[in-house]
Every structure is written in C-alpha cells, then in structure tokens.
Design a protein around this motif. Structure first.
Motif, mmCIF file in Angstrom:
data_model
loop_
_atom_site.group_PDB
_atom_site.id
_atom_site.type_symbol
_atom_site.label_atom_id
_atom_site.label_comp_id
_atom_site.label_asym_id
_atom_site.label_seq_id
_atom_site.Cartn_x
_atom_site.Cartn_y
_atom_site.Cartn_z
ATOM 1 N N GLY A 232 0.824 -1.196 0.000
ATOM 2 C CA GLY A 232 0.000 0.000 0.000
ATOM 3 C C GLY A 232 0.860 1.249 0.000
ATOM 4 O O GLY A 232 2.089 1.187 0.038
ATOM 5 N N SER A 233 0.215 2.400 -0.043
ATOM 6 C CA SER A 233 0.946 3.669 -0.028
ATOM 7 C C SER A 233 1.339 4.031 1.394
ATOM 8 O O SER A 233 0.784 3.515 2.369
ATOM 9 N N ILE A 234 2.319 4.938 1.516
ATOM 10 C CA ILE A 234 2.795 5.330 2.850
ATOM 11 C C ILE A 234 1.974 6.463 3.441
ATOM 12 O O ILE A 234 2.097 6.771 4.628
ATOM 13 N N GLU A 235 1.139 7.096 2.630
ATOM 14 C CA GLU A 235 0.255 8.168 3.086
ATOM 15 C C GLU A 235 -1.021 8.134 2.265
ATOM 16 O O GLU A 235 -1.076 7.500 1.214
ATOM 17 N N ARG A 236 -2.041 8.840 2.737
ATOM 18 C CA ARG A 236 -3.304 8.911 2.020
ATOM 19 C C ARG A 236 -3.204 9.962 0.918
ATOM 20 O O ARG A 236 -2.836 11.104 1.190
ATOM 21 N N THR A 237 -3.546 9.562 -0.301
ATOM 22 C CA THR A 237 -3.480 10.489 -1.419
ATOM 23 C C THR A 237 -4.862 10.967 -1.860
ATOM 24 O O THR A 237 -4.955 11.845 -2.713
ATOM 25 N N SER A 238 -5.928 10.388 -1.299
ATOM 26 C CA SER A 238 -7.283 10.820 -1.653
ATOM 27 C C SER A 238 -8.234 10.471 -0.521
ATOM 28 O O SER A 238 -7.914 9.658 0.365
ATOM 29 N N VAL A 239 -9.420 11.079 -0.565
ATOM 30 C CA VAL A 239 -10.443 10.816 0.455
ATOM 31 C C VAL A 239 -10.871 9.353 0.421
ATOM 32 O O VAL A 239 -11.280 8.786 1.443
ATOM 33 N N ALA A 240 -10.771 8.703 -0.739
ATOM 34 C CA ALA A 240 -11.150 7.301 -0.847
ATOM 35 C C ALA A 240 -10.308 6.409 0.053
ATOM 36 O O ALA A 240 -10.697 5.281 0.364
ATOM 37 N N GLU A 241 -9.148 6.896 0.487
ATOM 38 C CA GLU A 241 -8.257 6.111 1.343
ATOM 39 C C GLU A 241 -8.392 6.478 2.818
ATOM 40 O O GLU A 241 -7.586 6.062 3.648
ATOM 41 N N ARG A 272 -1.448 10.791 8.396
ATOM 42 C CA ARG A 272 -2.348 11.838 8.906
ATOM 43 C C ARG A 272 -3.810 11.444 8.649
ATOM 44 O O ARG A 272 -4.170 11.086 7.536
ATOM 45 N N PRO A 273 -4.660 11.493 9.660
ATOM 46 C CA PRO A 273 -6.077 11.170 9.457
ATOM 47 C C PRO A 273 -6.744 12.174 8.521
ATOM 48 O O PRO A 273 -6.382 13.344 8.484
ATOM 49 N N LEU A 274 -7.710 11.684 7.760
ATOM 50 C CA LEU A 274 -8.543 12.555 6.936
ATOM 51 C C LEU A 274 -9.923 12.651 7.572
ATOM 52 O O LEU A 274 -10.531 11.634 7.922
ATOM 53 N N VAL A 275 -10.399 13.864 7.716
ATOM 54 C CA VAL A 275 -11.680 14.104 8.347
ATOM 55 C C VAL A 275 -12.571 14.869 7.365
ATOM 56 O O VAL A 275 -12.136 15.869 6.779
ATOM 57 N N ARG A 276 -13.786 14.391 7.171
ATOM 58 C CA ARG A 276 -14.733 15.070 6.282
ATOM 59 C C ARG A 276 -15.572 16.068 7.086
ATOM 60 O O ARG A 276 -16.165 15.714 8.108
ATOM 61 N N ARG A 277 -15.587 17.309 6.629
ATOM 62 C CA ARG A 277 -16.411 18.333 7.263
ATOM 63 C C ARG A 277 -17.426 18.861 6.265
ATOM 64 O O ARG A 277 -17.076 19.230 5.146
ATOM 65 N N GLU A 278 -18.675 18.885 6.692
ATOM 66 C CA GLU A 278 -19.750 19.420 5.823
ATOM 67 C C GLU A 278 -19.748 20.944 5.899
ATOM 68 O O GLU A 278 -19.587 21.501 6.977
#
Length: 278
Positions: A232-241, A272-278
């Motif tokens: 896998g990748s070492i970091e998140r490159t998109s929200v899908a991950e 780094r965590p990805l957080v979705r904000r409306e």
C-alpha cells in the motif's frame, strides 16, 4: 525487529511513496500542506534499513507523484536510498505509472547497489549463503493483461542459478480491492490474470494498489502460485483512502533445504487522518 538470520533474507518492501505530493517549490497559495507528511513517513519506513535490520530494500514504484519532479524532490527521494546502499544493502526500484515507467533525474540514483528496473531484467544477489534472483519490469500502462507473460519472459527470471526468485512489479493483479466500496479488479486490460503468475516464483512484490493486502487465491478461489504482496501507499493520497491503514512490509524468505518459506509482516506508519467536514 530481529537481526537477519543466516538462512534467511529479509526484505523491506515499500511502494507508492508519491514524493512531491502537495509539495510545491513556489507555492502561490499559503495553506497547510501535506507534502512533508510523505517525506516523514518515507524516512520512517526506511529506518530499519538504515539500522541494518534488513538485507535488501524493494521500492514497488511511484517513488514520485509526477513524471517530472524538481531537483530537490529527486534528491530527497534518492539521498536516503543512497545511504542504505552505502551500508551494503542492495536497493531495487520499479518505475511506476506516475513516473510513466521511467525514473526522472536518474543522476541521483547512480550507485552500484541501487538497481532500477528500467527494462525487463533480473538481478542476482548473494546474501550470506543465500542467492536470490530479483526480477522485474517497469510499469506497463497499456495492456499488461496480454503482455504480462512476454514481459516476464523478457526478464529472464529463470536463467540465474538461484535458491529463490521474486518478481517486482507495479501493476494490478485480479482480486485486488480498492476504495470504500471494495472495488475489485477483474478482467480489464490493466489487470494481470492471477493464473499467469508462474510456479517457480516464491513471491510477487507489487506497488500501484494503495491499500495494503496480500493475494493468495484467484477470483475462482484457486491458489495463486506465489503470494502477491501489496504494502500500500505510505500516506493517504485521496479521500477514498480515509479508512485505510498506511505502512510498509517486511518479507522474510527462509531457506530450509530445497524449500523456501515466505513470511510477511505489515508495519503501520503514522499517516495523517482525513476528516470530512460538511
């Protein structure tokens, strides 16, 4: 990690580092950027190699996020690999699809122990009394499904007199899954048939799929001749991950008479965590 044993080769396997992601050299907009997260996890993933805890390093492709990169990014990618090679540890790099099958700024990779799969080829290394053949080819971006067997043959992977053989690629293999809905790769032109993985290989080390997974059976439930390992990748490159754990792998090849046992372990990185904000 344990120290390498006499009858074992330990591989540090990482992929999809995408260095240069969100790391402009002349930013026009000032905002929080994530480019240094990728560099930090890259350094963390390579730390066991710099500590002498592994025998070889394999990068499964997409070292960079683009095919053209600034000189500073190219140096940041290969400077630590050069330090690994200076320790006597061979490094193998597969050019990925983001590099369009060709590593840019190759002058930074000029080291006798840094090996680039710039074409289908096989390198042979001796680690203590264990000879390993490392085959590979650059990312095939068009029709790998029909070309895979020919590309593999062109590596001449069967030729070396070796105790074990591995294949390093940057491709989709059928059964791999991605995304929050677990999309599964099946019969597209950019997907390798699992049944085309030949007996005689003890493992396939692949980049390209950003989710860590290990494929051991094809879509019909039949065993694959060799496990297909994705760190896998070492970091998140998109929200899908967003929900995926990021890291790298260590792969142990243990020789017992004429048998080769393959064991693997995933090591989580502090993505780094990805957080979705409306």
């Amino acid at each position: 990690m344990d120290s390498p044993a006499a009858d074992r080769i330990r591989i540090l396997f990482l992929a999809d580092t995408h260095l240069g992601f969100d790391l402009p050299t002349r930013a026009r907009i000032q905002r929080r950027r994530r480019g240094h997260d990728f560099l930090a996890n890259y350094a963390t993933a390579l730390a066991p190699a710099l500590a002498g805890e592994v025998d070889i390093v394999v990068h499964g492709g997409d070292v960079f996020n683009r095919s053209r990169v600034p000189t500073s990014v190219a140096w940041q990618a290969f400077e630590p690999l050069g330090r690994v090679a200076d320790r006597g540890i061979p490094v193998f790099v597969v050019p990925g699809n983001h590099e369009r099958g060709r590593i840019p700024q190759m002058r930074f990779a000029q080291h006798p122990r840094i090996h680039i799969f710039d074409r289908p080829r096989t390198f042979t290394i001796d680690v203590r009394n264990f000879r390993l053949a490392v085959a590979g080819f650059p990312s095939e971006r068009h029709d790998v499904r029909t070309q895979f067997v020919d590309l593999l043959t062109a590596t001449r992977w069967r030729t070396p007199d070796a105790h074990a053989r591995i294949l390093c690629i940057h491709q989709c293999v059928e059964g791999a899954t991605v995304g929050p809905n677990d999309f599964t790769f099946t019969t597209a032109a950019d997907v390798i048939r699992a049944r085309d993985v030949p007996a005689g290989l003890c493992a396939v080390l692949s980049g390209h799929i950003h989710r860590h997974q290990v494929l051991t059976h094809d879509l019909r439930g039949m065993p694959i001749s060799a496990p297909v390992l994705y760190p896998g990748s070492i970091e998140r490159t998109s929200v899908a991950e967003a929900s995926e754990t990021k890291g790298y792998m260590t792969v142990d090849l243990t020789r017992d008479a004429d048998e080769i046992r393959v064991d693997w372990q995933f090591h989580q990185l502090p993505a780094r965590p990805l957080v979705r904000r409306e």
